[in-house]
Scaffold this motif. Structure first.
Motif, PDB file in Angstrom:
ATOM      1  N   ALA A 162       0.817  -1.219   0.000  1.00 44.08           N
ATOM      2  CA  ALA A 162       0.000   0.000   0.000  1.00 44.08           C
ATOM      3  C   ALA A 162       0.846   1.262   0.000  1.00 44.08           C
ATOM      4  N   PHE A 163       2.044   1.200   0.607  1.00 43.62           N
ATOM      5  CA  PHE A 163       2.857   2.405   0.772  1.00 43.62           C
ATOM      6  C   PHE A 163       4.309   2.149   0.362  1.00 43.62           C
ATOM      7  N   PRO A 164       4.530   1.740  -0.879  1.00 46.06           N
ATOM      8  CA  PRO A 164       5.910   1.515  -1.334  1.00 46.06           C
ATOM      9  C   PRO A 164       6.677   2.833  -1.326  1.00 46.06           C
ATOM     10  N   GLY A 165       7.912   2.776  -0.912  1.00 40.11           N
ATOM     11  CA  GLY A 165       8.712   3.996  -0.830  1.00 40.11           C
ATOM     12  C   GLY A 165       8.518   4.759   0.457  1.00 40.11           C
ATOM     13  N   THR A 166       7.479   4.423   1.218  1.00 37.72           N
ATOM     14  CA  THR A 166       7.270   5.036   2.530  1.00 37.72           C
ATOM     15  C   THR A 166       7.603   4.041   3.629  1.00 37.72           C
ATOM     16  N   VAL A 167       7.016   2.847   3.580  1.00 37.20           N
ATOM     17  CA  VAL A 167       7.393   1.783   4.514  1.00 37.20           C
ATOM     18  C   VAL A 167       8.643   1.129   3.939  1.00 37.20           C
ATOM     19  N   VAL A 168       9.798   1.434   4.560  1.00 39.55           N
ATOM     20  CA  VAL A 168      11.084   1.076   3.942  1.00 39.55           C
ATOM     21  C   VAL A 168      11.889   0.071   4.751  1.00 39.55           C
ATOM     22  N   GLY A 169      11.426  -0.285   5.952  1.00 37.97           N
ATOM     23  CA  GLY A 169      12.234  -1.207   6.729  1.00 37.97           C
ATOM     24  C   GLY A 169      11.547  -1.680   7.991  1.00 37.97           C
ATOM     25  N   ILE A 170      12.263  -2.530   8.722  1.00 38.22           N
ATOM     26  CA  ILE A 170      11.772  -3.102   9.974  1.00 38.22           C
ATOM     27  C   ILE A 170      12.921  -3.184  10.961  1.00 38.22           C
ATOM     28  N   LYS A 171      12.655  -2.814  12.196  1.00 37.37           N
ATOM     29  CA  LYS A 171      13.524  -3.188  13.311  1.00 37.37           C
ATOM     30  C   LYS A 171      12.857  -4.368  14.008  1.00 37.37           C
ATOM     31  N   ASP A 172      13.546  -5.506  14.014  1.00 35.12           N
ATOM     32  CA  ASP A 172      12.982  -6.707  14.622  1.00 35.12           C
ATOM     33  C   ASP A 172      13.639  -6.971  15.970  1.00 35.12           C
ATOM     34  N   SER A 173      12.924  -6.617  17.031  1.00 32.63           N
ATOM     35  CA  SER A 173      13.390  -6.869  18.396  1.00 32.63           C
ATOM     36  C   SER A 173      12.632  -8.028  19.030  1.00 32.63           C
ATOM     37  N   SER A 174      12.221  -8.968  18.198  1.00 31.99           N
ATOM     38  CA  SER A 174      11.545 -10.149  18.730  1.00 31.99           C
ATOM     39  C   SER A 174      12.497 -11.034  19.506  1.00 31.99           C
ATOM     40  N   GLY A 175      13.801 -10.946  19.204  1.00 31.39           N
ATOM     41  CA  GLY A 175      14.769 -11.859  19.795  1.00 31.39           C
ATOM     42  C   GLY A 175      14.715 -13.241  19.189  1.00 31.39           C
ATOM     43  N   ASP A 176      13.990 -13.389  18.106  1.00 33.37           N
ATOM     44  CA  ASP A 176      13.756 -14.673  17.453  1.00 33.37           C
ATOM     45  C   ASP A 176      14.383 -14.618  16.058  1.00 33.37           C
ATOM     46  N   TRP A 177      15.540 -15.296  15.901  1.00 35.02           N
ATOM     47  CA  TRP A 177      16.217 -15.245  14.613  1.00 35.02           C
ATOM     48  C   TRP A 177      15.330 -15.765  13.491  1.00 35.02           C
ATOM     49  N   ASP A 178      14.517 -16.777  13.753  1.00 44.42           N
ATOM     50  CA  ASP A 178      13.648 -17.318  12.706  1.00 44.42           C
ATOM     51  C   ASP A 178      12.695 -16.248  12.184  1.00 44.42           C
ATOM     52  N   ASN A 179      12.223 -15.380  13.071  1.00 48.03           N
ATOM     53  CA  ASN A 179      11.339 -14.300  12.635  1.00 48.03           C
ATOM     54  C   ASN A 179      12.096 -13.304  11.761  1.00 48.03           C
ATOM     55  N   THR A 180      13.313 -12.934  12.206  1.00 54.85           N
ATOM     56  CA  THR A 180      14.127 -12.029  11.401  1.00 54.85           C
ATOM     57  C   THR A 180      14.422 -12.633  10.042  1.00 54.85           C
ATOM     58  N   ALA A 181      14.749 -13.922  10.030  1.00 57.19           N
ATOM     59  CA  ALA A 181      15.053 -14.598   8.769  1.00 57.19           C
ATOM     60  C   ALA A 181      13.842 -14.596   7.841  1.00 57.19           C
ATOM     61  N   THR A 182      12.646 -14.704   8.415  1.00 56.31           N
ATOM     62  CA  THR A 182      11.436 -14.642   7.596  1.00 56.31           C
ATOM     63  C   THR A 182      11.293 -13.275   6.940  1.00 56.31           C
ATOM     64  N   TYR A 183      11.483 -12.207   7.707  1.00 57.13           N
ATOM     65  CA  TYR A 183      11.435 -10.866   7.125  1.00 57.13           C
ATOM     66  C   TYR A 183      12.470 -10.730   5.998  1.00 57.13           C
ATOM     67  N   LEU A 184      13.690 -11.201   6.254  1.00 52.36           N
ATOM     68  CA  LEU A 184      14.752 -11.076   5.260  1.00 52.36           C
ATOM     69  C   LEU A 184      14.412 -11.839   3.987  1.00 52.36           C
ATOM     70  N   ARG A 185      13.824 -12.977   4.144  1.00 48.15           N
ATOM     71  CA  ARG A 185      13.496 -13.813   2.986  1.00 48.15           C
ATOM     72  C   ARG A 185      12.314 -13.240   2.192  1.00 48.15           C
ATOM     73  N   GLU A 186      11.288 -12.765   2.922  1.00 50.09           N
ATOM     74  CA  GLU A 186      10.063 -12.338   2.249  1.00 50.09           C
ATOM     75  C   GLU A 186      10.096 -10.890   1.758  1.00 50.09           C
ATOM     76  N   PHE A 187      10.985 -10.072   2.346  1.00 49.12           N
ATOM     77  CA  PHE A 187      10.979  -8.647   1.998  1.00 49.12           C
ATOM     78  C   PHE A 187      12.387  -8.151   1.677  1.00 49.12           C
ATOM     79  N   PRO A 188      12.987  -8.661   0.608  1.00 47.13           N
ATOM     80  CA  PRO A 188      14.343  -8.234   0.260  1.00 47.13           C
ATOM     81  C   PRO A 188      14.422  -6.755  -0.105  1.00 47.13           C
ATOM     82  N   GLN A 189      13.288  -6.132  -0.414  1.00 48.10           N
ATOM     83  CA  GLN A 189      13.280  -4.714  -0.763  1.00 48.10           C
ATOM     84  C   GLN A 189      13.349  -3.818   0.469  1.00 48.10           C
ATOM     85  N   LEU A 190      13.188  -4.380   1.670  1.00 47.16           N
ATOM     86  CA  LEU A 190      13.190  -3.586   2.892  1.00 47.16           C
ATOM     87  C   LEU A 190      14.558  -3.603   3.572  1.00 47.16           C
TER      88      LEU A 190
END
Length: 308
Positions: A162-190
């Motif tokens: 919905a907001f390409p160019g505005t939503v540009v990234g994520i800080k993942d403080s879940s402490g769960d590497w698997d969650n971070t890895a999911t973001y990295l895999r699914e959102f290479p543009q972020l």
């Protein structure tokens, strides 16, 4: 700073308080200057480590203005602008953009639990639409251990679409590497930043942008060495030392522990003060923390800089 340039080691800077619990601009600006001199790529002011949610929006905005007036480059800041009220989040975000911040870091509205992705989407969308500024670059702040409300991969996908160019990234403080890895895999543009340097090297090897880490307040130089040499032969050893220091610090409540270290480095007891309901680290815990760090180069390096 464009989205593709956001990277490296960003520090969620501690906020010093005066005796009447007002944010202290002079102490704050000094720490910010020292962190940039230590090699921090940027300053994620007014996040969890900053005790931002113990401050009013007006205090946070005045403090950002004060840091910029004290010579902190606005483009090296990434203010936290999350709030439970849409109007507060809009005011904080609009102010940060107009001040020249490179990006903002936004918590989800965290008071009500069990809310749907639809509700969270509408909240973030309302903020972006009401700010209405093409300069806005927004990173989602995912910290379910504290907020208990987070940004699922499905929700992230909706917001990015919905907001390409505005939503540009994520800080993942879940402490769960698997969650971070999911973001990295699914959102290479972020731009994906783990919220702890423990995951810095793994994150970089998987395409991450760096890290936004509380321990940067006391070990920015050591963490920056991991980022600078992550492809080199020393990377694993540098990561191991950064991880060791992180684990020593986080055996205590993180914010009071970091403030105790900074108070010791600067020989300034005012730095130990926290804003209620948080309490300063007690005498016995302070002694144990500092003793545990005596075998690292951390205190010696920071003390030498403070004396310079």
């Amino acid at each position: 700073m464009k989205a593709g340039e956001l990277g490296g080691v960003w520090v969620p800077v501690l906020t010093p308080f005066t005796a009447d619990l007002e944010p202290d601009r002079d102490r704050h600006a000094r720490l910010c200057r020292d962190l940039l001199a230590d090699g921090a790529d940027g300053l994620a002011v007014f996040g969890t480590t900053s005790e931002a949610n113990s401050m009013s929006p007006a205090q946070r905005m005045r403090q950002l203005d004060g840091l910029i007036a004290a010579g902190i480059p606005a483009e090296r800041t990434m203010p936290g602008t999350g709030a439970c009220a849409i109007d507060d989040a809009v005011a904080l975000t609009r102010h940060a953009v107009r001040a020249g911040a490179s990006a903002v870091l936004m918590l989800p509205p965290f008071y009500y639990k069990g809310v749907s992705d639809d509700g969270l989407f509408r909240f973030v969308a309302e903020v972006i639409e009401r700010v209405g500024d093409d300069r806005l670059q927004l990173l989602l702040y995912h910290i379910p251990p504290v907020a208990q409300v987070g940004f699922s991969p499905a929700l992230v996908g909706r917001l990015v679409e919905a907001f390409p160019g505005t939503v540009v990234g994520i800080k993942d403080s879940s402490g769960d590497w698997d969650n971070t890895a999911t973001y990295l895999r699914e959102f290479p543009q972020l731009r994906i930043f783990p919220g702890s340097e423990v995951f810095l090297l793994d994150g970089l090897r998987a395409g991450g942008a760096g890290c936004i880490t509380a321990t940067g307040n006391v070990n920015a130089a050591g963490i920056r060495r991991v980022y600078a040499d992550w492809r080199g032969t020393q990377a694993d050893g540098l990561q191991a030392e950064a991880t060791r220091i992180r684990k020593l610090v986080q055996t205590h409540p993180m914010v009071p522990a970091l403030k105790r270290i900074v108070a010791t480095v600067y020989d300034d007891e005012g730095w130990a003060l926290t804003c209620p309901p948080m309490q300063p680290l007690g005498e016995a815990a302070s002694r144990a923390l500092l003793d545990s760090l005596a075998g690292t180069a951390l205190l010696r390096a920071r003390a030498a800089q403070a004396a310079a």
